[in-house]
Design an enzyme around this catalytic site. Structure first.
Site, PDB file in Angstrom:
ATOM      1  N   HIS A 184       0.845  -1.205   0.000  1.00  9.07           N
ATOM      2  CA  HIS A 184       0.000   0.000   0.000  1.00  9.07           C
ATOM      3  C   HIS A 184       0.879   1.254   0.000  1.00  9.07           C
ATOM      4  O   HIS A 184       0.596   2.221  -0.718  1.00  9.07           O
ATOM      5  CB  HIS A 184      -0.885   0.047   1.256  1.00  9.07           C
ATOM      6  CG  HIS A 184      -1.915  -1.041   1.358  1.00  9.07           C
ATOM      7  ND1 HIS A 184      -2.004  -1.890   2.435  1.00  9.07           N
ATOM      8  CD2 HIS A 184      -2.914  -1.405   0.518  1.00  9.07           C
ATOM      9  CE1 HIS A 184      -3.020  -2.722   2.269  1.00  9.07           C
ATOM     10  NE2 HIS A 184      -3.581  -2.463   1.105  1.00  9.07           N
ATOM     11  N   ARG A 230      -1.713  -5.759  -8.065  1.00  9.90           N
ATOM     12  CA  ARG A 230      -0.549  -6.594  -7.746  1.00  9.90           C
ATOM     13  C   ARG A 230      -0.324  -7.650  -8.807  1.00  9.90           C
ATOM     14  O   ARG A 230       0.804  -8.008  -9.120  1.00  9.90           O
ATOM     15  CB  ARG A 230      -0.754  -7.308  -6.395  1.00  9.90           C
ATOM     16  CG  ARG A 230      -0.735  -6.398  -5.205  1.00  9.90           C
ATOM     17  CD  ARG A 230      -1.311  -7.076  -3.997  1.00  9.90           C
ATOM     18  NE  ARG A 230      -2.695  -7.462  -4.224  1.00  9.90           N
ATOM     19  CZ  ARG A 230      -3.486  -7.984  -3.307  1.00  9.90           C
ATOM     20  NH1 ARG A 230      -3.020  -8.232  -2.103  1.00  9.90           N
ATOM     21  NH2 ARG A 230      -4.732  -8.283  -3.582  1.00  9.90           N
ATOM     22  N   SER A 266      -2.942  -7.975   3.137  1.00 11.57           N
ATOM     23  CA  SER A 266      -3.183  -7.719   4.566  1.00 11.57           C
ATOM     24  C   SER A 266      -3.608  -9.003   5.271  1.00 11.57           C
ATOM     25  O   SER A 266      -3.218  -9.255   6.418  1.00 11.57           O
ATOM     26  CB  SER A 266      -4.274  -6.663   4.745  1.00 11.57           C
ATOM     27  OG  SER A 266      -3.873  -5.456   4.167  1.00 11.57           O
ATOM     28  N   LYS A 282     -15.605  -7.225   3.712  1.00  8.67           N
ATOM     29  CA  LYS A 282     -15.017  -8.512   4.119  1.00  8.67           C
ATOM     30  C   LYS A 282     -15.409  -8.927   5.540  1.00  8.67           C
ATOM     31  O   LYS A 282     -15.041  -9.991   5.998  1.00  8.67           O
ATOM     32  CB  LYS A 282     -13.494  -8.426   4.040  1.00  8.67           C
ATOM     33  CG  LYS A 282     -12.991  -8.124   2.652  1.00  8.67           C
ATOM     34  CD  LYS A 282     -11.545  -7.631   2.698  1.00  8.67           C
ATOM     35  CE  LYS A 282     -11.083  -7.166   1.337  1.00  8.67           C
ATOM     36  NZ  LYS A 282      -9.842  -6.393   1.403  1.00  8.67           N
TER      37      LYS A 282
HETATM   38  O1  PNS Z   1      -8.843  -2.662   0.512  1.00 13.75           O
HETATM   39  P1  PNS Z   1     -10.058  -3.171  -0.177  1.00 13.75           P
HETATM   40  O2  PNS Z   1     -10.919  -3.951   0.776  1.00 13.75           O
HETATM   41  O3  PNS Z   1      -9.727  -3.947  -1.417  1.00 13.75           O
HETATM   42  O4  PNS Z   1     -10.905  -1.883  -0.658  1.00 13.75           O
HETATM   43  C1  PNS Z   1     -12.168  -2.023  -1.257  1.00 13.75           C
HETATM   44  C2  PNS Z   1     -12.861  -0.649  -1.359  1.00 13.75           C
HETATM   45  C3  PNS Z   1     -12.897   0.028   0.002  1.00 13.75           C
HETATM   46  C4  PNS Z   1     -12.117   0.226  -2.318  1.00 13.75           C
HETATM   47  C5  PNS Z   1     -14.308  -0.886  -1.898  1.00 13.75           C
HETATM   48  O5  PNS Z   1     -14.908  -1.905  -1.162  1.00 13.75           O
HETATM   49  C6  PNS Z   1     -15.162   0.373  -1.786  1.00 13.75           C
HETATM   50  O6  PNS Z   1     -14.971   1.318  -2.521  1.00 13.75           O
HETATM   51  N1  PNS Z   1     -16.097   0.367  -0.811  1.00 13.75           N
HETATM   52  C7  PNS Z   1     -16.949   1.520  -0.528  1.00 13.75           C
HETATM   53  C8  PNS Z   1     -18.395   1.266  -0.972  1.00 13.75           C
HETATM   54  C9  PNS Z   1     -18.525   1.551  -2.452  1.00 13.75           C
HETATM   55  O7  PNS Z   1     -18.235   2.618  -2.929  1.00 13.75           O
HETATM   56  N2  PNS Z   1     -18.971   0.505  -3.180  1.00 13.75           N
HETATM   57  C10 PNS Z   1     -19.080   0.570  -4.611  1.00 13.75           C
HETATM   58  C11 PNS Z   1     -17.699   0.371  -5.256  1.00 13.75           C
HETATM   59  S1  PNS Z   1     -17.860  -0.278  -6.802  1.00 13.75           S
END
Ligand code: PNS
Length: 167
Positions: free
Chosen positions: A17, A97, A135, A41
């Site tokens: 990150h 990645r 993570s 998650k």
């Molecule tokens: O670190 P991660 O868990 O891969 O991040 C995922 C994240 C936070 C980028 C994604 O889940 C997100 O944007 N969540 C917020 C809710 C949202 O906007 N959902 C629609 C996205 S298509």
């Protein structure tokens, strides 16, 4: 001013990150790391405020001052694009990645663009030496007593060790 939001769970932040943060800071004037309060998650390992605090410490530890001063960390709830609008960010930053990340990231980028056409997604390829990192693996290794010093900044390693000792 070109502002980018780098959203994620960051549970916890890894050197992968941080590599993406440095790359983004080379392109954008300001990078806002958006820590999602409730990741899809499930319940996060580190509470939101601790994740924010740890990231701020990690930025201070690992980034040069001219980068650190242009990086902000804030938690958010709800849609990433709404957070972008609030922070007047025209870009979402994400790291790739491996090819396995591509499909879900493509879907997210298209969805976000549908929701907010004024916000574009920019991908950075995570440095090869960090491309194996996740993570979840870091948490598993730490929980089983393994050494994660090469995977996470000292502020994170210290907290994972404390959790391992039940502190
Ligand atoms: O670190 P991660 O868990 O891969 O991040 C995922 C994240 C936070 C980028 C994604 O889940 C997100 O944007 N969540 C917020 C809710 C949202 O906007 N959902 C629609 C996205 S298509």
């Amino acid at each position: 001013m070109r502002i980018a939001v780098y959203p994620g769970s960051f549970d916890p932040i890894t050197y992968g990150h941080l590599d993406v943060v440095s790359r983004a800071a080379a392109v954008f004037d300001r990078v806002v790391i958006g820590v999602l309060v409730n990741p899809a998650k499930g319940a996060p390992f580190f509470p939101t405020e601790e994740r924010v605090k740890v990231i701020r410490e990690a930025i201070g530890e690992c980034c040069p001052a001219d980068v650190a001063e242009r990086v902000e960390v804030e938690s958010f709830e709800g849609l990433t694009v709404d957070f972008c609008r609030r922070r007047k960010a025209g870009f979402v930053v994400r790291g790739l990645r491996a090819i396995s990340d591509f499909e879900s990231e493509l879907q997210m980028a298209h969805t976000n663009r549908k929701l907010a056409p004024e916000v574009d997604t920019v991908f950075f390829m995570t440095a090869l030496e960090h491309s194996y990192l996740s993570s979840s693996l870091v948490k598993e290794i730490a929980a089983l007593g393994g050494n994660v010093d090469q995977m996470v900044p000292p502020s994170v390693a210290k907290r994972l060790a404390a959790r391992g000792r039940g502190l």
